[in-house]
Design an enzyme around this catalytic site. Structure first.
Site, PDB file in Angstrom:
ATOM      1  N   THR A 158      16.525 -39.454  13.583  1.00 33.29           N
ATOM      2  CA  THR A 158      16.037 -40.959  14.159  1.00 33.29           C
ATOM      3  C   THR A 158      16.661 -39.923  15.734  1.00 33.29           C
ATOM      4  O   THR A 158      17.301 -40.237  15.848  1.00 33.29           O
ATOM      5  CB  THR A 158      16.009 -41.921  14.086  1.00 33.29           C
ATOM      6  OG1 THR A 158      16.071 -42.472  12.984  1.00 33.29           O
ATOM      7  CG2 THR A 158      16.007 -43.041  14.397  1.00 33.29           C
ATOM      8  N   THR A 195      20.490 -45.354  15.447  1.00 36.40           N
ATOM      9  CA  THR A 195      20.429 -44.359  14.923  1.00 36.40           C
ATOM     10  C   THR A 195      21.597 -44.782  13.753  1.00 36.40           C
ATOM     11  O   THR A 195      22.246 -44.841  13.386  1.00 36.40           O
ATOM     12  CB  THR A 195      19.915 -43.280  15.212  1.00 36.40           C
ATOM     13  OG1 THR A 195      19.894 -41.712  13.703  1.00 36.40           O
ATOM     14  CG2 THR A 195      21.449 -42.766  15.669  1.00 36.40           C
ATOM     15  N   GLY A 196      21.137 -44.171  12.313  1.00 38.23           N
ATOM     16  CA  GLY A 196      21.727 -44.136  10.736  1.00 38.23           C
ATOM     17  C   GLY A 196      20.838 -45.061   9.790  1.00 38.23           C
ATOM     18  O   GLY A 196      19.196 -44.600   9.711  1.00 38.23           O
ATOM     19  N   HIS A 197      20.980 -45.671   8.848  1.00 34.17           N
ATOM     20  CA  HIS A 197      21.013 -45.403   7.852  1.00 34.17           C
ATOM     21  C   HIS A 197      20.289 -47.026   8.197  1.00 34.17           C
ATOM     22  O   HIS A 197      20.878 -48.021   8.567  1.00 34.17           O
ATOM     23  CB  HIS A 197      22.356 -45.647   6.836  1.00 34.17           C
ATOM     24  CG  HIS A 197      21.577 -46.473   5.210  1.00 34.17           C
ATOM     25  ND1 HIS A 197      21.492 -47.474   4.504  1.00 34.17           N
ATOM     26  CD2 HIS A 197      20.754 -45.477   4.797  1.00 34.17           C
ATOM     27  CE1 HIS A 197      21.141 -47.426   3.683  1.00 34.17           C
ATOM     28  NE2 HIS A 197      20.334 -46.218   3.753  1.00 34.17           N
ATOM     29  N   GLY A 198      19.223 -47.522   8.332  1.00 31.32           N
ATOM     30  CA  GLY A 198      17.567 -48.263   8.312  1.00 31.32           C
ATOM     31  C   GLY A 198      17.875 -49.465   7.767  1.00 31.32           C
ATOM     32  O   GLY A 198      17.905 -50.740   8.768  1.00 31.32           O
ATOM     33  N   GLY A 206      11.696 -48.697   8.582  1.00 34.06           N
ATOM     34  CA  GLY A 206      13.626 -49.869   7.984  1.00 34.06           C
ATOM     35  C   GLY A 206      13.938 -50.133   9.995  1.00 34.06           C
ATOM     36  O   GLY A 206      12.964 -50.924  10.171  1.00 34.06           O
ATOM     37  N   ASP A 207      14.857 -49.764  10.753  1.00 36.55           N
ATOM     38  CA  ASP A 207      15.100 -50.532  11.462  1.00 36.55           C
ATOM     39  C   ASP A 207      14.289 -50.016  12.808  1.00 36.55           C
ATOM     40  O   ASP A 207      14.453 -50.950  13.362  1.00 36.55           O
ATOM     41  CB  ASP A 207      17.289 -50.430  12.287  1.00 36.55           C
ATOM     42  CG  ASP A 207      16.561 -49.087  11.865  1.00 36.55           C
ATOM     43  OD1 ASP A 207      16.591 -48.384  11.337  1.00 36.55           O
ATOM     44  OD2 ASP A 207      17.626 -48.553  13.217  1.00 36.55           O
ATOM     45  N   ARG A 262       7.965 -47.738   2.990  1.00 36.74           N
ATOM     46  CA  ARG A 262       9.177 -48.467   2.888  1.00 36.74           C
ATOM     47  C   ARG A 262       8.873 -49.058   4.877  1.00 36.74           C
ATOM     48  O   ARG A 262       9.174 -47.516   5.168  1.00 36.74           O
ATOM     49  CB  ARG A 262      10.066 -47.442   3.137  1.00 36.74           C
ATOM     50  CG  ARG A 262      11.676 -47.641   3.228  1.00 36.74           C
ATOM     51  CD  ARG A 262      12.269 -47.083   3.985  1.00 36.74           C
ATOM     52  NE  ARG A 262      13.496 -47.202   4.505  1.00 36.74           N
ATOM     53  CZ  ARG A 262      14.180 -47.136   6.032  1.00 36.74           C
ATOM     54  NH1 ARG A 262      13.719 -46.191   6.650  1.00 36.74           N
ATOM     55  NH2 ARG A 262      15.337 -47.220   6.200  1.00 36.74           N
TER      56      ARG A 262
HETATM   57  N1  GLY Z   1      16.831 -45.382  11.325  1.00 36.37           N
HETATM   58  C1  GLY Z   1      15.774 -44.935  10.457  1.00 36.37           C
HETATM   59  C2  GLY Z   1      15.396 -45.532   9.674  1.00 36.37           C
HETATM   60  O1  GLY Z   1      16.630 -45.827   8.103  1.00 36.37           O
HETATM   61  O2  GLY Z   1      14.266 -45.435   9.040  1.00 36.37           O
END
Ligand code: GLY
Length: 308
Positions: A167, A218-221, A197-198, A195
């Site tokens: 991201t 940035t990272g796991h949404g 994300g954040d 899907r």
């Molecule tokens: N941070 C980007 C996503 O998880 O989509």
């Protein structure tokens, strides 16, 4: 006010053969954003231009170079926020536009809404005269290779996610003291169709408030959304923490509470900035007082002059 801009090109693990390209890309983008600020341009103009350059660069998971969903298609999310008024615009699961961040800005400026999604976002893009681009033009060989690899029965999606979470995002404070943020992503590799994300969610993928500062994440949404990472960092700053302290507290909380890794770029109203991450790496660059800072691993802060 001395302007400042900070940029990230994604938290995760950057493969060795892509590290240089990733670092050069964020440095070039931050120089372009800083030139806008030095010329008296707004924080919003600077972050949108910077993120546009990163979307156009196939090295990152945003715009051209986006990761593919499980069907091998590109669905992108982007967000902008203007700290003067808390105005915000975002698009989610949008297809066939080169620069989702510019479309997000149009949502902010031309509609009464905060977020447009999927086909609705595409229709809005057409109405605004944003050219539709062939999906193929957004897909790189690298993204297709990773998608195919992840379809194999023995694929390890977690390993794959850690391998690339690129991201992109930027935060800035301009000469007037106005703040802005912009974030853009192709999402998670092999994510389900639809899907989101954040990134396009206010307070998660980014937040800007002239009373506090600005954040892009940035990272796991899914983890970022559970802790509303951007707003959590600004909350800590409201309580008196510096951008670095606030970022570290929030990233640690996300790791402990929901087992999530990520990274952030942050500025406050004095121009103090931070680029922090709990992942192995995050490619980042910052520009202030005609100096360019950049790094990839924890503890790195290389500095070189910027000639503007
Ligand atoms: N941070 C980007 C996503 O998880 O989509």
């Amino acid at each position: 006010m001395l302007p400042v801009i900070v940029v990230h090109g994604g938290a995760g693990h950057v493969p060795k053969d892509r590290a240089d390209l990733s670092s050069v890309g964020v440095r070039d983008a931050v120089r372009a954003g800083y030139a806008i600020l030095q010329a008296g341009g707004s924080a919003m103009d600077a972050v949108v231009e910077t993120v546009t350059l990163l979307e156009n660069n196939p090295v990152y998971n945003a715009g051209r170079g986006s990761d593919l969903n499980v069907k091998g298609e590109v669905e992108m999310d982007a967000l902008v926020m203007d700290g003067r008024t808390l105005a915000s615009g975002s698009v989610s699961a949008v297809r066939r536009v080169a620069n989702p961040v510019q479309l997000a800005r149009l949502v902010m400026e031309k509609t009464n809404h905060l977020c447009l999604t999927a086909e609705g976002a595409s229709k809005f893009a057409r109405a605004m005269g944003v050219p539709e681009v062939p999906e193929e033009s957004l897909i790189t060989d690298y993204a297709r290779m990773r998608w195919k690899k992840n379809l194999q029965p023995d694929a390890n999606p977690v390993e794959c996610q850690i391998g690339k979470m690129g991201t992109v995002g930027a935060v800035a404070v301009d000469k007037e003291g106005n703040t802005a943020c912009a974030t853009s992503t192709g999402g998670l590799i092999n994510q389900m169709e639809g899907r989101v994300g954040d990134t396009p969610s206010v307070g998660c993928g980014g937040y800007a408030d002239n009373l506090i500062g600005a954040v892009s994440t940035t990272g796991h949404g899914e983890a970022i959304m559970k802790v509303t990472l951007s707003r959590l960092i600004l909350f800590h700053m409201e309580q008196g923490k510096s951008p670095q302290e606030a970022s570290d507290l929030a990233l640690e909380y996300m790791k402990e509470r929901v087992n999530g890794l990520g990274g952030v770029v942050v500025v406050d109203l004095k121009g103090t900035w931070a680029a922090r991450f709990s992942s192995l790496q995050m490619v980042w660059a910052a520009a202030q007082q005609d100096q360019l800072h950049y790094g990839l691993y924890h503890g790195e802060d290389f500095i070189e002059p910027i000639c503007v």
